[in-house]
Design a protein around this motif. Structure first.
Motif, PDB file in Angstrom:
ATOM      1  N   PHE A 247       0.838  -1.195   0.000  1.00 26.81           N
ATOM      2  CA  PHE A 247       0.000   0.000   0.000  1.00 26.81           C
ATOM      3  C   PHE A 247       0.879   1.253   0.000  1.00 26.81           C
ATOM      4  O   PHE A 247       0.615   2.208  -0.748  1.00 26.81           O
ATOM      5  CB  PHE A 247      -0.926  -0.004   1.210  1.00 26.81           C
ATOM      6  CG  PHE A 247      -2.035   1.002   1.124  1.00 26.81           C
ATOM      7  CD1 PHE A 247      -3.261   0.654   0.580  1.00 26.81           C
ATOM      8  CD2 PHE A 247      -1.857   2.306   1.576  1.00 26.81           C
ATOM      9  CE1 PHE A 247      -4.293   1.578   0.489  1.00 26.81           C
ATOM     10  CE2 PHE A 247      -2.872   3.231   1.486  1.00 26.81           C
ATOM     11  CZ  PHE A 247      -4.095   2.870   0.946  1.00 26.81           C
ATOM     12  N   ARG A 248       1.917   1.273   0.799  1.00 26.76           N
ATOM     13  CA  ARG A 248       2.807   2.433   0.850  1.00 26.76           C
ATOM     14  C   ARG A 248       3.487   2.651  -0.501  1.00 26.76           C
ATOM     15  O   ARG A 248       3.640   3.793  -0.958  1.00 26.76           O
ATOM     16  CB  ARG A 248       3.846   2.261   1.953  1.00 26.76           C
ATOM     17  CG  ARG A 248       3.261   2.302   3.367  1.00 26.76           C
ATOM     18  CD  ARG A 248       4.370   2.542   4.400  1.00 26.76           C
ATOM     19  NE  ARG A 248       5.387   1.516   4.347  1.00 26.76           N
ATOM     20  CZ  ARG A 248       5.351   0.378   5.019  1.00 26.76           C
ATOM     21  NH1 ARG A 248       4.313   0.095   5.794  1.00 26.76           N
ATOM     22  NH2 ARG A 248       6.336  -0.495   4.920  1.00 26.76           N
ATOM     23  N   ALA A 249       3.891   1.541  -1.148  1.00 23.16           N
ATOM     24  CA  ALA A 249       4.509   1.665  -2.472  1.00 23.16           C
ATOM     25  C   ALA A 249       3.509   2.226  -3.476  1.00 23.16           C
ATOM     26  O   ALA A 249       3.867   3.037  -4.337  1.00 23.16           O
ATOM     27  CB  ALA A 249       5.036   0.307  -2.936  1.00 23.16           C
ATOM     28  N   GLY A 250       2.251   1.789  -3.364  1.00 18.28           N
ATOM     29  CA  GLY A 250       1.214   2.305  -4.249  1.00 18.28           C
ATOM     30  C   GLY A 250       0.987   3.793  -4.049  1.00 18.28           C
ATOM     31  O   GLY A 250       0.800   4.543  -5.015  1.00 18.28           O
ATOM     32  N   MET A 251       1.001   4.233  -2.801  1.00 19.61           N
ATOM     33  CA  MET A 251       0.839   5.658  -2.519  1.00 19.61           C
ATOM     34  C   MET A 251       2.028   6.457  -3.060  1.00 19.61           C
ATOM     35  O   MET A 251       1.850   7.546  -3.637  1.00 19.61           O
ATOM     36  CB  MET A 251       0.685   5.885  -1.024  1.00 19.61           C
ATOM     37  CG  MET A 251      -0.681   5.547  -0.473  1.00 19.61           C
ATOM     38  SD  MET A 251      -1.976   6.726  -1.005  1.00 19.61           S
ATOM     39  CE  MET A 251      -1.518   8.191  -0.046  1.00 19.61           C
ATOM     40  N   ASP A 252       3.230   5.939  -2.905  1.00 23.65           N
ATOM     41  CA  ASP A 252       4.414   6.632  -3.432  1.00 23.65           C
ATOM     42  C   ASP A 252       4.321   6.775  -4.950  1.00 23.65           C
ATOM     43  O   ASP A 252       4.645   7.833  -5.515  1.00 23.65           O
ATOM     44  CB  ASP A 252       5.687   5.864  -3.072  1.00 23.65           C
ATOM     45  CG  ASP A 252       6.030   5.947  -1.595  1.00 23.65           C
ATOM     46  OD1 ASP A 252       5.492   6.840  -0.908  1.00 23.65           O
ATOM     47  OD2 ASP A 252       6.826   5.116  -1.127  1.00 23.65           O
ATOM     48  N   TYR A 253       3.873   5.710  -5.614  1.00 24.17           N
ATOM     49  CA  TYR A 253       3.748   5.728  -7.072  1.00 24.17           C
ATOM     50  C   TYR A 253       2.714   6.768  -7.495  1.00 24.17           C
ATOM     51  O   TYR A 253       2.948   7.580  -8.410  1.00 24.17           O
ATOM     52  CB  TYR A 253       3.346   4.336  -7.553  1.00 24.17           C
ATOM     53  CG  TYR A 253       3.413   4.128  -9.044  1.00 24.17           C
ATOM     54  CD1 TYR A 253       4.556   3.606  -9.641  1.00 24.17           C
ATOM     55  CD2 TYR A 253       2.333   4.432  -9.869  1.00 24.17           C
ATOM     56  CE1 TYR A 253       4.629   3.398 -11.014  1.00 24.17           C
ATOM     57  CE2 TYR A 253       2.393   4.233 -11.240  1.00 24.17           C
ATOM     58  CZ  TYR A 253       3.545   3.714 -11.808  1.00 24.17           C
ATOM     59  OH  TYR A 253       3.617   3.521 -13.152  1.00 24.17           O
TER      60      TYR A 253
END
Length: 242
Positions: free
Chosen positions: A171-177
């Motif tokens: 989820f954090r990676a998705g938000m960063d993207y």
């Protein structure tokens, strides 16, 4: 998406249905100053043939076209999905090599379009003053505006699945993207220093309808156009959000 009449696609044999997000977007398409074509790394929809079609369509309707591919946060997304670092690095290298090759060959095969066409990587544009200014403003807005933050989180859930842990690595990676892409989605005229810009993609990004009433989020000359590919029988081709 709000109800809008179909925008005029063009002459016989056109392969896309074009639908502006808002009436302001329709006006910006008619102006035809600049189109931003987003190409998602790892999305099989973006074949060389499809990218060439997109360049032909936009290149005949806009004065200039930028083809953007996001090369940031790709490896972290692979690692967050469970890959070990070495495998994630190899997968990222292959994915970026493949998307660059497809774009290069698509530009070569798109034919003689009137527009000025440029290929840009997110890592290049992240150094532009306009991008840095827009990113700082949007990051601050995400932290201070619960509506914008919720819209971003819902977008990531739409892509990853509703059960995804908001505290988890994926989820954090998705938000960063997403946060890396938001300056283009909300303020590409500022980022690219153009009078107006229309983002062209095959689906309406889920975050956009949630923010439609938030005028402070959108640059006034930011447009969005959904270009849905059509089969010869007039039905839509399926494509994923990525």
């Amino acid at each position: 998406m709000p109800s809008q009449p179909d925008f005029e696609v063009g002459g016989e044999g056109a392969v896309f249905e074009a639908r502006p997000f808002t009436t302001n977007c329709e006006c910006l398409v008619e102006k035809g100053e600049h189109a931003l074509v987003g190409v998602s790394v790892g999305n099989g929809y973006f074949s060389q043939y499809r990218i060439a079609q997109l360049l032909d369509w936009t290149g005949r309707r806009f004065a200039s076209v930028d083809v953007l591919y996001a090369d940031l946060h790709v490896e972290s997304a692979f690692r967050a999905s469970g890959m070990d670092p070495e495998h994630a690095a190899r997968r990222t290298h292959r994915a970026l090599r493949d998307v660059r090759r497809r774009i290069r060959r698509a530009v070569e095969s798109a034919g003689d379009v009137p527009a000025r066409v440029r290929t840009v990587a997110l890592s290049e544009i992240a150094e532009f003053p306009g991008y840095r200014t827009a990113a700082r403003r949007i990051d601050r807005e995400i932290e201070q505006n619960p509506l914008l933050r919720a819209a971003c989180e819902d977008h990531v859930r739409h892509v990853l699945g509703p059960a995804e842990d908001p505290e988890g690595a994926r989820f954090r990676a998705g938000m960063d993207y997403l946060r890396a892409e938001l300056p283009f989605l909300l303020s590409s005229p500022e980022v690219l220093d153009v009078a107006s810009s229309v983002c062209c993609y095959h689906v309406l990004m889920p975050v956009l309808p949630r923010l439609r009433g938030e005028a402070s989020c959108f640059h006034p000359r930011q447009g969005h156009l959904v270009l849905r590919p059509l089969r010869p029988d007039g039905t839509y081709e399926d494509a994923e959000v990525s």
